[in-house]
Scaffold this active site. Structure first.
Site, PDB file in Angstrom:
ATOM      1  N   ASP A  67       0.816  -1.214   0.000  1.00  0.00           N
ATOM      2  CA  ASP A  67       0.000   0.000   0.000  1.00  0.00           C
ATOM      3  C   ASP A  67       0.852   1.267   0.000  1.00  0.00           C
ATOM      4  OD1 ASP A  67       0.964  -0.484   2.550  1.00  0.00           O
ATOM      5  OD2 ASP A  67      -0.997  -0.733   3.477  1.00  0.00           O
ATOM      6  N   ASN A 136      -7.474  -2.572  13.943  1.00  0.00           N
ATOM      7  CA  ASN A 136      -8.890  -2.904  13.706  1.00  0.00           C
ATOM      8  C   ASN A 136      -9.034  -4.142  12.817  1.00  0.00           C
ATOM      9  OD1 ASN A 136      -7.972  -1.883  11.333  1.00  0.00           O
ATOM     10  ND2 ASN A 136      -9.518  -0.279  11.102  1.00  0.00           N
ATOM     11  N   HIS A 138      -7.228  -4.644  10.011  1.00  0.00           N
ATOM     12  CA  HIS A 138      -6.953  -4.437   8.584  1.00  0.00           C
ATOM     13  C   HIS A 138      -5.669  -5.125   8.150  1.00  0.00           C
ATOM     14  CE1 HIS A 138      -4.820  -0.289   9.341  1.00  0.00           C
ATOM     15  NE2 HIS A 138      -3.903  -1.171   9.072  1.00  0.00           N
ATOM     16  N   GLU A 143      -9.657  -1.990   4.976  1.00  0.00           N
ATOM     17  CA  GLU A 143     -10.313  -1.632   6.227  1.00  0.00           C
ATOM     18  C   GLU A 143     -11.575  -2.478   6.441  1.00  0.00           C
ATOM     19  OE1 GLU A 143      -8.750   0.083   8.240  1.00  0.00           O
ATOM     20  OE2 GLU A 143      -8.134   2.064   7.549  1.00  0.00           O
TER      21      GLU A 143
HETATM   22  C1  GLP Z   1      -0.403   0.289   8.582  1.00  0.00           C
HETATM   23  C2  GLP Z   1      -0.102  -0.539   7.344  1.00  0.00           C
HETATM   24  C3  GLP Z   1      -0.385  -2.007   7.574  1.00  0.00           C
HETATM   25  C4  GLP Z   1       0.222  -2.454   8.892  1.00  0.00           C
HETATM   26  C5  GLP Z   1      -0.427  -1.685  10.008  1.00  0.00           C
HETATM   27  C6  GLP Z   1       0.010  -2.134  11.388  1.00  0.00           C
HETATM   28  O1  GLP Z   1      -1.722   0.711   8.666  1.00  0.00           O
HETATM   29  N1  GLP Z   1      -0.833  -0.097   6.192  1.00  0.00           N
HETATM   30  O2  GLP Z   1       0.149  -2.752   6.488  1.00  0.00           O
HETATM   31  O3  GLP Z   1       0.028  -3.827   9.077  1.00  0.00           O
HETATM   32  O4  GLP Z   1      -0.069  -0.323   9.814  1.00  0.00           O
HETATM   33  O5  GLP Z   1       1.116  -1.411  11.817  1.00  0.00           O
HETATM   34  P1  GLP Z   1       2.008  -1.787  13.051  1.00  0.00           P
HETATM   35  O6  GLP Z   1       2.800  -2.962  12.629  1.00  0.00           O
HETATM   36  O7  GLP Z   1       2.868  -0.573  13.261  1.00  0.00           O
HETATM   37  O8  GLP Z   1       1.098  -2.062  14.179  1.00  0.00           O
END
Ligand code: GLP
Length: 241
Positions: A67, A136, A138, A143
């Site tokens: 992304d 959440n 995702h 989402e």
């Molecule tokens: C972002 C990314 C996701 C990732 C998520 C969790 O929103 N788009 O790909 O998995 O963060 O992040 P973290 O690993 O910092 O909790």
């Protein structure tokens, strides 16, 4: 679905990095699907160490990232393109032309999503997809919603995601409200999927995603149906399971 129970973040990172290195060694022309966020940073750190020791060669590897924020250019310090260069690409022998991310500066969403899906198809799909887990549920930026979205698409970020990601920006107002993300079908078609999750703050969502029903309200739950999915999580993240 297979669960690897790690002691802590460092152990989780090494366990997942072992799976990625096996992929790179056994299939040196693989397409790796890569993720951002704090969870995979330790995996990248470990892969860089093994690369520096001469154990890994990325020269024929291709990468496609999940992304990118809409509106951020590749040199913006909070863009995922910048994150990937800083945390991984600049430290290993990946050919820059073989690394792909959605282009956040293309404001024609239809064109950008079609372009990105074409890249994934032209590479023959993803061999191994690395994932983190959003607070959440995702994955990428898919989402929670009423249905699963298949291909790359533009998403409006959920309030929970804006709140979780504002720590990386100067203020909440600076967090982009939209992103381009690979879709659920793109992820589900990967031959192998590895997710890294760490910390007690993820324990409840891990339980919901992998021990509850498969539902688009918890996008990661679809991974229960993947033929080759490995969850690498530390004890704190598994404390509800
Ligand atoms: C972002 C990314 C996701 C990732 C998520 C969790 O929103 N788009 O790909 O998995 O963060 O992040 P973290 O690993 O910092 O909790």
């Amino acid at each position: 679905m297979e669960i690897i129970r790690a002691r802590d973040y460092e152990h989780m990172s090494r366990q997942a990095a072992n799976i990625l290195s096996a992929q790179v060694i056994l299939h040196p022309e693989s397409v790796l699907g890569l993720a951002t966020g704090s969870s995979p940073i330790g995996v990248y750190r470990q892969l860089i160490k093994w690369y520096e020791k001469g154990d890994l060669d990325f020269s024929r590897i291709h990468t496609v990232n999940l992304d990118e924020y809409v509106g951020l250019s590749a040199d913006h310090p909070q863009s995922y393109a910048h994150f990937m260069r800083e945390k991984f690409f600049d430290h290993v022998n990946l050919e820059r032309a073989n690394t792909h991310l959605p282009d956040g500066t293309n404001d024609d969403a239809w064109e950008e999503c079609a372009r990105y899906d074409k890249i994934i198809r032209s590479l023959g799909g993803v061999g191994l997809q690395l994932l983190g887990l959003g607070p959440n549920g995702h994955i990428g930026f898919n989402e929670p919603g009423e249905s699963f979205t298949k291909g790359t698409h533009k998403v409006s970020l959920a309030e929970a995601t804006i709140q979780a990601n504002k720590r990386f920006f100067e203020s909440e107002d600076d967090v982009p409200r939209f992103a381009y993300t690979m879709g659920i079908l793109d992820i589900m078609q990967a031959e192998r999927v590895v997710m890294v999750v760490s910390g007690a703050q993820k324990a409840e969502i891990v339980h919901e995603a992998f021990f509850g029903p498969v539902t688009p309200r918890v996008p990661a739950s679809i991974l229960q149906l993947h033929k080759n999915f490995t969850l690498v999580a530390d004890e704190a993240a598994l404390s509800w399971c």
